[in-house]
Write a protein that holds these residues in place. Structure first.
Motif, PDB file in Angstrom:
ATOM      1  N   ASN A  96      -5.634  -8.268  13.334  1.00 34.94           N
ATOM      2  CA  ASN A  96      -5.688  -8.239  15.048  1.00 34.94           C
ATOM      3  C   ASN A  96      -6.391  -7.011  14.896  1.00 34.94           C
ATOM      4  OD1 ASN A  96      -3.297 -10.233  15.372  1.00 34.94           O
ATOM      5  ND2 ASN A  96      -1.611  -9.309  14.704  1.00 34.94           N
ATOM      6  N   ASP A  97      -6.660  -5.937  14.779  1.00 34.10           N
ATOM      7  CA  ASP A  97      -7.214  -4.839  14.473  1.00 34.10           C
ATOM      8  C   ASP A  97      -8.482  -4.607  14.224  1.00 34.10           C
ATOM      9  OD1 ASP A  97      -5.011  -3.322  15.703  1.00 34.10           O
ATOM     10  OD2 ASP A  97      -4.711  -2.450  14.307  1.00 34.10           O
ATOM     11  N   ILE A  98      -8.600  -5.240  12.894  1.00 35.31           N
ATOM     12  CA  ILE A  98     -10.552  -5.916  12.189  1.00 35.31           C
ATOM     13  C   ILE A  98     -10.582  -6.804  12.261  1.00 35.31           C
ATOM     14  CG2 ILE A  98     -11.156  -6.085   9.726  1.00 35.31           C
ATOM     15  CD1 ILE A  98      -9.043  -4.172   8.962  1.00 35.31           C
ATOM     16  N   GLN A  99      -9.922  -8.045  12.466  1.00 38.38           N
ATOM     17  CA  GLN A  99      -9.896  -9.342  12.849  1.00 38.38           C
ATOM     18  C   GLN A  99     -11.209 -10.266  12.636  1.00 38.38           C
ATOM     19  OE1 GLN A  99     -11.358  -9.446  17.423  1.00 38.38           O
ATOM     20  NE2 GLN A  99      -9.889  -8.595  17.867  1.00 38.38           N
ATOM     21  N   THR A 100     -10.573 -10.604  10.659  1.00 42.68           N
ATOM     22  CA  THR A 100     -10.965 -11.133   9.450  1.00 42.68           C
ATOM     23  C   THR A 100     -10.133 -11.721   9.301  1.00 42.68           C
ATOM     24  OG1 THR A 100     -12.312 -10.395   7.987  1.00 42.68           O
ATOM     25  CG2 THR A 100     -10.939  -8.834   8.108  1.00 42.68           C
ATOM     26  N   ASP A 101     -10.932 -12.984   8.594  1.00 41.96           N
ATOM     27  CA  ASP A 101      -9.951 -13.578   7.563  1.00 41.96           C
ATOM     28  C   ASP A 101     -10.198 -13.753   6.130  1.00 41.96           C
ATOM     29  OD1 ASP A 101     -11.907 -14.740   7.421  1.00 41.96           O
ATOM     30  OD2 ASP A 101     -11.055 -16.505   8.094  1.00 41.96           O
ATOM     31  N   HIS A 102     -11.539 -12.204   5.444  1.00 43.28           N
ATOM     32  CA  HIS A 102     -11.160 -12.252   4.022  1.00 43.28           C
ATOM     33  C   HIS A 102     -10.957 -11.137   4.221  1.00 43.28           C
ATOM     34  CE1 HIS A 102     -14.273 -15.479   5.133  1.00 43.28           C
ATOM     35  NE2 HIS A 102     -14.835 -15.273   4.310  1.00 43.28           N
ATOM     36  N   VAL A 103     -10.568 -10.749   2.415  1.00 48.14           N
ATOM     37  CA  VAL A 103      -9.920  -9.675   2.109  1.00 48.14           C
ATOM     38  C   VAL A 103     -10.000  -9.331   0.619  1.00 48.14           C
ATOM     39  CG1 VAL A 103      -7.368  -9.317   3.856  1.00 48.14           C
ATOM     40  CG2 VAL A 103      -7.515 -10.871   1.758  1.00 48.14           C
ATOM     41  N   PHE A 104     -10.025  -8.681  -0.119  1.00 51.36           N
ATOM     42  CA  PHE A 104      -9.772  -8.460  -1.266  1.00 51.36           C
ATOM     43  C   PHE A 104      -9.025  -8.346  -2.009  1.00 51.36           C
ATOM     44  CE2 PHE A 104     -11.619  -6.003  -4.559  1.00 51.36           C
ATOM     45  CZ  PHE A 104     -11.892  -7.612  -6.183  1.00 51.36           C
ATOM     46  N   VAL A 105      -7.926  -8.944  -3.211  1.00 53.45           N
ATOM     47  CA  VAL A 105      -6.867  -8.081  -3.737  1.00 53.45           C
ATOM     48  C   VAL A 105      -7.656  -7.813  -4.664  1.00 53.45           C
ATOM     49  CG1 VAL A 105      -4.420  -8.529  -3.717  1.00 53.45           C
ATOM     50  CG2 VAL A 105      -6.238  -9.802  -2.157  1.00 53.45           C
ATOM     51  N   VAL A 106      -6.364  -6.720  -5.727  1.00 54.68           N
ATOM     52  CA  VAL A 106      -7.082  -5.510  -6.482  1.00 54.68           C
ATOM     53  C   VAL A 106      -5.615  -4.683  -6.967  1.00 54.68           C
ATOM     54  CG1 VAL A 106      -7.725  -3.155  -5.900  1.00 54.68           C
ATOM     55  CG2 VAL A 106      -8.597  -4.631  -8.434  1.00 54.68           C
ATOM     56  N   ALA A 107      -5.515  -5.456  -8.339  1.00 56.91           N
ATOM     57  CA  ALA A 107      -4.317  -4.508  -8.823  1.00 56.91           C
ATOM     58  C   ALA A 107      -4.526  -2.968  -8.324  1.00 56.91           C
ATOM     59  CB  ALA A 107      -4.417  -4.505 -10.271  1.00 56.91           C
ATOM     60  N   GLY A 115       4.944  -0.325  -5.686  1.00 56.56           N
ATOM     61  CA  GLY A 115       6.376  -0.788  -4.621  1.00 56.56           C
ATOM     62  C   GLY A 115       6.206  -1.736  -5.263  1.00 56.56           C
ATOM     63  N   PRO A 116       6.998  -2.717  -4.990  1.00 56.56           N
ATOM     64  CA  PRO A 116       6.706  -4.038  -5.254  1.00 56.56           C
ATOM     65  C   PRO A 116       6.088  -5.200  -6.080  1.00 56.56           C
ATOM     66  CG  PRO A 116       6.832  -3.799  -3.165  1.00 56.56           C
ATOM     67  CD  PRO A 116       7.060  -3.031  -3.518  1.00 56.56           C
ATOM     68  N   TYR A 117       4.491  -4.024  -5.793  1.00 61.57           N
ATOM     69  CA  TYR A 117       3.528  -5.317  -6.364  1.00 61.57           C
ATOM     70  C   TYR A 117       2.748  -4.662  -8.128  1.00 61.57           C
ATOM     71  CZ  TYR A 117       4.198  -6.836  -1.827  1.00 61.57           C
ATOM     72  OH  TYR A 117       5.471  -7.006  -0.677  1.00 61.57           O
ATOM     73  N   GLU A 118       2.837  -5.422  -9.283  1.00 61.45           N
ATOM     74  CA  GLU A 118       2.440  -4.985 -10.182  1.00 61.45           C
ATOM     75  C   GLU A 118       1.140  -5.488  -9.867  1.00 61.45           C
ATOM     76  OE1 GLU A 118       2.041  -3.901 -13.771  1.00 61.45           O
ATOM     77  OE2 GLU A 118       3.801  -3.623 -12.885  1.00 61.45           O
ATOM     78  N   ASP A 119       0.790  -5.987  -9.709  1.00 59.15           N
ATOM     79  CA  ASP A 119      -0.767  -6.774 -10.067  1.00 59.15           C
ATOM     80  C   ASP A 119      -1.556  -7.585  -8.320  1.00 59.15           C
ATOM     81  OD1 ASP A 119       0.243  -8.942 -10.675  1.00 59.15           O
ATOM     82  OD2 ASP A 119       0.068  -9.212 -12.767  1.00 59.15           O
ATOM     83  N   ALA A 120      -2.560  -7.596  -8.275  1.00 59.12           N
ATOM     84  CA  ALA A 120      -3.258  -8.767  -7.493  1.00 59.12           C
ATOM     85  C   ALA A 120      -2.457  -9.941  -6.927  1.00 59.12           C
ATOM     86  CB  ALA A 120      -4.925  -9.503  -7.599  1.00 59.12           C
ATOM     87  N   LEU A 121      -2.526 -10.216  -8.597  1.00 58.48           N
ATOM     88  CA  LEU A 121      -1.095 -12.130  -8.237  1.00 58.48           C
ATOM     89  C   LEU A 121      -0.173 -11.865  -7.721  1.00 58.48           C
ATOM     90  CD1 LEU A 121      -1.343 -15.199  -9.506  1.00 58.48           C
ATOM     91  CD2 LEU A 121       0.064 -14.110 -11.348  1.00 58.48           C
ATOM     92  N   ALA A 122       0.513 -10.711  -7.600  1.00 61.08           N
ATOM     93  CA  ALA A 122       1.868 -10.748  -6.946  1.00 61.08           C
ATOM     94  C   ALA A 122       1.850 -10.578  -5.754  1.00 61.08           C
ATOM     95  CB  ALA A 122       2.713  -9.329  -7.383  1.00 61.08           C
ATOM     96  N   ILE A 123       0.708 -10.009  -4.732  1.00 63.00           N
ATOM     97  CA  ILE A 123       0.219 -10.235  -3.721  1.00 63.00           C
ATOM     98  C   ILE A 123       0.148 -11.184  -2.967  1.00 63.00           C
ATOM     99  CG2 ILE A 123      -1.181  -9.584  -1.577  1.00 63.00           C
ATOM    100  CD1 ILE A 123      -1.242  -6.632  -2.570  1.00 63.00           C
ATOM    101  N   ILE A 124      -0.504 -12.705  -4.465  1.00 66.17           N
ATOM    102  CA  ILE A 124      -0.969 -13.767  -3.953  1.00 66.17           C
ATOM    103  C   ILE A 124      -0.147 -14.416  -3.822  1.00 66.17           C
ATOM    104  CG2 ILE A 124      -2.600 -15.751  -4.798  1.00 66.17           C
ATOM    105  CD1 ILE A 124      -4.664 -13.541  -6.561  1.00 66.17           C
TER     106      ILE A 124
END
Length: 291
Positions: A96-107, A115-124
Motif C-alpha cells: 500500500n505504501d511502496i506499491q510493489t509486488d516484488h520482494v527479496f527474502v533472505v535469512a 522471532g518465528p522465522y528461522e530463514d527465508a523459506l519460513a517466510i515463503i
C-alpha cells in the motif's frame, strides 16, 4: 541440414546488461536521485534490510525508488522480524505504501532468529507473501558457497524455495552474492539448471570501486580475493587505491554464457564505489560495446 545457433559476444553482453539491477540502502536516496538520469526507467533496485536502519527509512527509500521510475525490491530479513504481526505490517507497507509486488527474502545475519522465522523459506512457506499481493520473490544464490553454510545445505535450501514458490504460483528470481571469477558462477549455474531450478539468475557483480574497497567487501562476505581473481578486474592487488571496474569480468562472462545451459542470466550490481559511478559505468560500457 540442421544448423547450429550461435550467440555473438554483443548478444551475450546484451542479455547480461539490458535488464541489470542495482542495490541501495535506506541512506542512499540522495545518491539515487543524483544517479537517476543514467539509470534506465523500470530498473529493478533492491533496498537492503540493514541493522540500524529503521522501518520507516526503508519504506521511504523504496517509495523514492518508485517515484523516480524504477521498480523497488524491498528486502525482508527473516531472522530480524520479531513476529507475524511485524511481517504483516511490513507486507502491508509493501503493498500500500511502496506499491510493489516484488520482494527479496533472505535469512539475515543474526545467528539466532529474533522471532518465528528461522530463514527465508519460513517466510515463503507462511503463505503471507502471496496473501499480501506479492507476485515475484527474490532469493539468494551463492556460486562460491557461504563461509558458514555447507554446500549441501545451500543446495537443499534453494531447491526447497523453488518447490514452495512454484507450488504457490509465485514467480521468483535468484540474486547472487558478488564474485570476481566467472568459472564458479557458470559451474553453479549449470548445476542448478540440471537440478530443475529454472528461475532467472541475477549474478552479483561489484561496480567500479577502489581495490581496497573491493577487497574489504570480499573479505567480509567470504568471497575469494586472490591476486589471480583481482587481475580479472584489470588491476594489481598491490595498487589498493586504484579504481577497478568489472569490464574484464563482464566480457569473460559474456564469452561463457550459453542460455541453453545457463538459462536466463542478468547482472546485479553492488555499487561499492557509489550508485552514480556504477550507473555511469554501465551506460558507458554498453555504449562502447555497441549495446
Amino acid at each position: 541440414m540442421a544448423t547450429t545457433m550461435t550467440t555473438s559476444p554483443t548478444d551475450s553482453l546484451g542479455r547480461l546488461l539490458n535488464d541489470f539491477s542495482l542495490e541501495m540502502t535506506a541512506k542512499d536516496v540522495e545518491k539515487l536521485e543524483e544517479a537517476a538520469r543514467v539509470i534506465p526507467q523500470g530498473t529493478h533496485i533492491s533496498v537492503t534490510f540493514l541493522p540500524g536502519e529503521d522501518f520507516a527509512a526503508r519504506v521511504n527509500a523504496a517509495k523514492a525508488v518508485k517515484r523516480l521510475g524504477f521498480l523497488p525490491v524491498p528486502h525482508l530479513s527473516a531472522r530480524r522480524i520479531k513476529s507475524q504481526a511485524e511481517l504483516e505490517q511490513i507486507l502491508d507497507a509493501v503493498a500500500n505504501d511502496i506499491q510493489t509486488d516484488h520482494v527479496f527474502v533472505v535469512a539475515g545475519d543474526p545467528p539466532k532468529p529474533e522471532g518465528p522465522y528461522e530463514d527465508a523459506l519460513a517466510i515463503i512457506n507462511s503463505g503471507l507473501l502471496k496473501q499480501a499481493g506479492v507476485r515475484n520473490v527474490g532469493v539468494s544464490g551463492y556460486p562460491e558457497g557461504h563461509p558458514d553454510i555447507s554446500r549441501e545445505k545451500l543446495d537443499r535450501a534453494l531447491l526447497d524455495k523453488h518447490a514452495s514458490l512454484r507450488e504457490q504460483g509465485l514467480d521468483y528470481a535468484i540474486m547472487t552474492q558478488f564474485g570476481f571469477d566467472s568459472d564458479p558462477i557458470f559451474s553453479w549455474l549449470e548445476r542448478i539448471r540440471a537440478e530443475g531450478v529454472d528461475a532467472p539468475a541475477r549474478i552479483g557483480v561489484a561496480g567500479p570501486a577502489s581495490v581496497k574497497t573491493l577487497l574489504r567487501f570480499a573479505a567480509r562476505c567470504g568471497v575469494g580475493a586472490s591476486a589471480k581473481v583481482m587481475s580479472k578486474y584489470g588491476t594489481s592487488i598491490l595498487n589498493l587505491l586504484n579504481t577497478a571496474g568489472p569490464d574484464p569480468l563482464v566480457k569473460e562472462m559474456a564469452a561463457s554464457l550459453d542460455p541453453a545451459r545457463h538459462g536466463e542470466v542478468m547482472l546485479h550490481f553492488y555499487p561499492f564505489g557509489g550508485l552514480k559511478k556504477t550507473a555511469e559505468w554501465v551506460a558507458d560500457f554498453k555504449r562502447s560495446q555497441g549495446i
